[in-house]
Scaffold this active site. Structure first.
Site, PDB file in Angstrom:
ATOM      1  N   HIS A 113      14.266 -67.435  97.097  1.00 59.60           N
ATOM      2  CA  HIS A 113      13.566 -66.463  96.264  1.00 59.60           C
ATOM      3  C   HIS A 113      12.995 -67.151  95.044  1.00 59.60           C
ATOM      4  O   HIS A 113      13.595 -68.075  94.519  1.00 59.60           O
ATOM      5  CB  HIS A 113      14.516 -65.335  95.821  1.00 59.60           C
ATOM      6  CG  HIS A 113      13.786 -64.096  95.455  1.00 59.60           C
ATOM      7  ND1 HIS A 113      13.299 -63.878  94.192  1.00 59.60           N
ATOM      8  CD2 HIS A 113      13.400 -63.042  96.201  1.00 59.60           C
ATOM      9  CE1 HIS A 113      12.666 -62.723  94.180  1.00 59.60           C
ATOM     10  NE2 HIS A 113      12.705 -62.198  95.384  1.00 59.60           N
ATOM     11  N   ASP A 156      14.980 -59.556 102.897  1.00 56.97           N
ATOM     12  CA  ASP A 156      14.430 -59.479 104.258  1.00 56.97           C
ATOM     13  C   ASP A 156      15.423 -59.883 105.338  1.00 56.97           C
ATOM     14  O   ASP A 156      15.247 -59.525 106.499  1.00 56.97           O
ATOM     15  CB  ASP A 156      13.190 -60.377 104.370  1.00 56.97           C
ATOM     16  CG  ASP A 156      12.045 -59.819 103.560  1.00 56.97           C
ATOM     17  OD1 ASP A 156      11.697 -58.658 103.779  1.00 56.97           O
ATOM     18  OD2 ASP A 156      11.527 -60.531 102.691  1.00 56.97           O
TER      19      ASP A 156
HETATM   20  C1  LIG Z   1      10.423 -66.882  98.866  1.00 58.14           C
HETATM   21  C2  LIG Z   1       9.888 -68.290  98.701  1.00 58.14           C
HETATM   22  C3  LIG Z   1       8.382 -68.286  99.027  1.00 58.14           C
HETATM   23  C4  LIG Z   1      10.078 -68.699  97.246  1.00 58.14           C
HETATM   24  O1  LIG Z   1       9.501 -69.932  97.149  1.00 58.14           O
HETATM   25  P1  LIG Z   1       9.405 -70.801  95.830  1.00 58.14           P
HETATM   26  O2  LIG Z   1       9.881 -70.091  94.637  1.00 58.14           O
HETATM   27  O3  LIG Z   1       7.995 -71.261  95.767  1.00 58.14           O
HETATM   28  O4  LIG Z   1      10.450 -71.939  96.109  1.00 58.14           O
HETATM   29  P2  LIG Z   1      10.090 -73.375  96.580  1.00 58.14           P
HETATM   30  O5  LIG Z   1       9.084 -73.309  97.685  1.00 58.14           O
HETATM   31  O6  LIG Z   1       9.694 -74.157  95.371  1.00 58.14           O
HETATM   32  O7  LIG Z   1      11.468 -73.898  97.172  1.00 58.14           O
HETATM   33  C5  LIG Z   1      12.416 -74.655  96.419  1.00 58.14           C
HETATM   34  C6  LIG Z   1      13.215 -75.517  97.389  1.00 58.14           C
HETATM   35  O8  LIG Z   1      13.953 -74.661  98.261  1.00 58.14           O
HETATM   36  C7  LIG Z   1      13.560 -74.878  99.615  1.00 58.14           C
HETATM   37  N1  LIG Z   1      13.457 -73.581 100.258  1.00 58.14           N
HETATM   38  C8  LIG Z   1      13.063 -72.425  99.703  1.00 58.14           C
HETATM   39  N2  LIG Z   1      13.126 -71.441 100.586  1.00 58.14           N
HETATM   40  C9  LIG Z   1      13.570 -71.980 101.727  1.00 58.14           C
HETATM   41  C10 LIG Z   1      13.848 -71.456 103.005  1.00 58.14           C
HETATM   42  N3  LIG Z   1      13.643 -70.155 103.256  1.00 58.14           N
HETATM   43  N4  LIG Z   1      14.295 -72.261 103.963  1.00 58.14           N
HETATM   44  C11 LIG Z   1      14.502 -73.570 103.701  1.00 58.14           C
HETATM   45  N5  LIG Z   1      14.257 -74.132 102.499  1.00 58.14           N
HETATM   46  C12 LIG Z   1      13.796 -73.347 101.534  1.00 58.14           C
HETATM   47  C13 LIG Z   1      12.200 -75.552  99.540  1.00 58.14           C
HETATM   48  O9  LIG Z   1      11.922 -76.318 100.677  1.00 58.14           O
HETATM   49  C14 LIG Z   1      12.370 -76.380  98.305  1.00 58.14           C
HETATM   50  O10 LIG Z   1      13.167 -77.486  98.633  1.00 58.14           O
HETATM   51  P3  LIG Z   1      12.782 -78.960  98.126  1.00 58.14           P
HETATM   52  O11 LIG Z   1      12.847 -78.841  96.630  1.00 58.14           O
HETATM   53  O12 LIG Z   1      13.822 -79.800  98.746  1.00 58.14           O
HETATM   54  O13 LIG Z   1      11.385 -79.180  98.613  1.00 58.14           O
HETATM   55  C15 LIG Z   1      10.632 -69.279  99.627  1.00 58.14           C
HETATM   56  O14 LIG Z   1      11.990 -69.258  99.332  1.00 58.14           O
HETATM   57  C16 LIG Z   1      10.379 -69.003 101.100  1.00 58.14           C
HETATM   58  O15 LIG Z   1       9.382 -69.485 101.662  1.00 58.14           O
HETATM   59  N6  LIG Z   1      11.293 -68.236 101.761  1.00 58.14           N
HETATM   60  C17 LIG Z   1      11.095 -67.852 103.153  1.00 58.14           C
HETATM   61  C18 LIG Z   1      10.204 -66.627 103.242  1.00 58.14           C
HETATM   62  C19 LIG Z   1      10.905 -65.370 102.785  1.00 58.14           C
HETATM   63  O16 LIG Z   1      12.028 -65.097 103.164  1.00 58.14           O
HETATM   64  N7  LIG Z   1      10.180 -64.594 101.964  1.00 58.14           N
HETATM   65  C20 LIG Z   1      10.689 -63.322 101.469  1.00 58.14           C
HETATM   66  C21 LIG Z   1      10.918 -63.374  99.990  1.00 58.14           C
HETATM   67  S1  LIG Z   1      11.714 -61.916  99.416  1.00 58.14           S
END
Ligand SMILES: CC(C)(COP(=O)(O)OP(=O)(O)OC[C@H]1O[C@@H](n2cnc3c(N)ncnc32)[C@H](O)[C@@H]1OP(=O)(O)O)[C@@H](O)C(=O)NCCC(=O)NCCS
Length: 379
Positions: free
Chosen positions: A264, A315
């Site tokens: 998140h 989710d």
């Molecule tokens: C929600 C989301 C977009 C937030 O992303 P964000 O704030 O931009 O976080 P980041 O993309 O910077 O992620 C930070 C780290 O956690 C990891 N990470 C985040 N979500 C992850 C996931 N669902 N699975 C695996 N790794 C994840 C990233 O790869 C990153 O790792 P790194 O630093 O080693 O590269 C992201 O967690 C995600 O894509 N989740 C899956 C989709 C989802 O469930 N969305 C619903 C949200 S309510």
């Protein structure tokens, strides 16, 4: 060039404060969510979705009498105008329900009796129609695709129970009523998330409420936002059983793939909504002979937490809760949309009440002053 180079780009607008709101507050450090000041943990399993709509819109919890009046008003608006039903029938059977919902909201906008009225009174009337009609669009679409007759809303039910009733054609059991209310309550609002921001940007141009909601549905559709719940279910069905979880998840993580339903932007600890949905996932999967789906989910949760330190979000367990209620995965995100319409509208009304055009700036990375060559001389 120098001026543009000094600009600092905040990618994904992370940490940027772009609006004031009293609708909800996400405390990502302590893992708490508040609706108009009420901790979600105190109200989630004790309120109905309609109570929460009332709270988010009118900033106070309703009395029994006010809630009954509100319910009658909303339920009386649940039937769809016939042009929208005809439009649903015209959509290709394999088109995604979120794409249909986005289009149906646009269709509603052109036949809404207050289409050209943007006064506050007209906006509240549109708000009631939208929160009432969006669940019906989803239920009717499902029944049209299953070639079943459409069901009229039952005035004795609220929005969430009517949604199950109109989708399935049979009244929900009490546990299902509670589960659907809980699901919709937990999805009702969540700070300045991507779809809510979209709604506020559209509202800030003084465009109409239907445009803001259609835009928000489009933003919610993406797999990094609301679309994640469908992906979670697809993943569980693809894995198949608990014995295969370890290998599947480890391979995903090794290949730097994201596990849907985890992580998140704001929460650094457990998403408080996941805790309530986990409980209902266990209950409903157990009641419907699908205990393995809950066991798989729990196993995935432990592996991702241990290996990546990342928690499930709203989710993750909402997928199995909805699946156990017989909702097909491609409709999961539409349920999220039906619930979040409550919050979108609260934010839209806040934006109208204290508007300033949302118009950020960008850092230009292109060239400047290129010599123009007429088309006749271009090679
Ligand atoms: C929600 C989301 C977009 C937030 O992303 P964000 O704030 O931009 O976080 P980041 O993309 O910077 O992620 C930070 C780290 O956690 C990891 N990470 C985040 N979500 C992850 C996931 N669902 N699975 C695996 N790794 C994840 C990233 O790869 C990153 O790792 P790194 O630093 O080693 O590269 C992201 O967690 C995600 O894509 N989740 C899956 C989709 C989802 O469930 N969305 C619903 C949200 S309510």
């Amino acid at each position: 060039m120098a001026e543009t180079q000094e600009k600092v780009v905040v990618r994904g607008l992370e940490g940027v404060v772009a609006a004031e709101t009293s609708t909800s507050y996400v405390d990502g450090v302590h893992g708490r969510l508040y609706y108009q000041g009420y901790d979600i943990n105190d109200i989630a399993e004790k309120t109905t979705f309609l109570e929460i709509v009332y709270l988010l819109w009118y900033r106070k919890l309703p009395t029994r009498e006010a809630l009954n009046r509100f319910r009658s008003e909303i339920v009386s608006e649940m039937r769809l105008p016939s042009p929208v039903v005809e439009m649903l029938k015209l959509t290709p059977p394999n088109s995604h329900p979120m794409a249909v919902l986005r289009s149906a909201v646009s269709m509603l906008s052109v036949i809404d009796p207050d289409a050209n009225d943007v006064s506050e009174e007209a906006n509240w009337r549109k708000a009631k129609r939208l929160v009432a009609q969006i669940p019906t669009i989803i239920a009717d679409l499902h029944r049209i695709r299953k070639k079943k007759p459409l069901i009229s809303p039952d005035p004795n039910f609220g929005i969430s129970s009517n949604f199950i009733y109109m989708m399935r054609g049979a009244p929900p059991e009490e546990v299902e009523m509670n589960a659907m209310d809980l699901t919709m309550v937990l999805h009702a609002d969540h700070g300045l998330n991507a779809s809510t921001f979209t709604a506020r940007v559209i509202t800030s141009t003084l465009s109409d409420m239907h445009s803001a909601i259609a835009g928000a549905v489009g933003a919610l559709k993406g797999p990094l936002h609301g679309g994640a719940n469908q992906k979670v279910m697809e993943m569980l069905l693809e894995i198949g059983n608990a014995d295969k979880v370890q290998e599947y998840i480890e391979s995903m993580l090794e290949n730097k793939k994201r596990i849907m339903g985890f992580g998140h932007r704001v929460y650094r600890v457990e998403d408080p909504r996941a805790r309530h949905l986990r409980k209902y996932s266990e209950l409903l999967c157990g009641m419907t002979d699908q205990k393995h789906l809950y066991e798989m989910s729990h196993k995935i949760e432990n592996i991702v937490l241990k290996q990546k330190g990342i928690y499930p979000n709203v989710d993750f367990y909402s997928a199995t809760v909805q699946h156990a209620m017989g909702i097909p995965p491609e409709y999961f995100t539409t349920v999220f949309a039906a619930s979040r319409t409550a919050g979108w509208i609260a934010h839209i009304m806040e934006q109208y009440a204290d508007n300033r055009l949302i118009r950020p700036t960008s850092k230009y990375t292109g060239e400047l002053g290129l010599p123009f060559v007429p088309i006749t001389d271009r090679k």
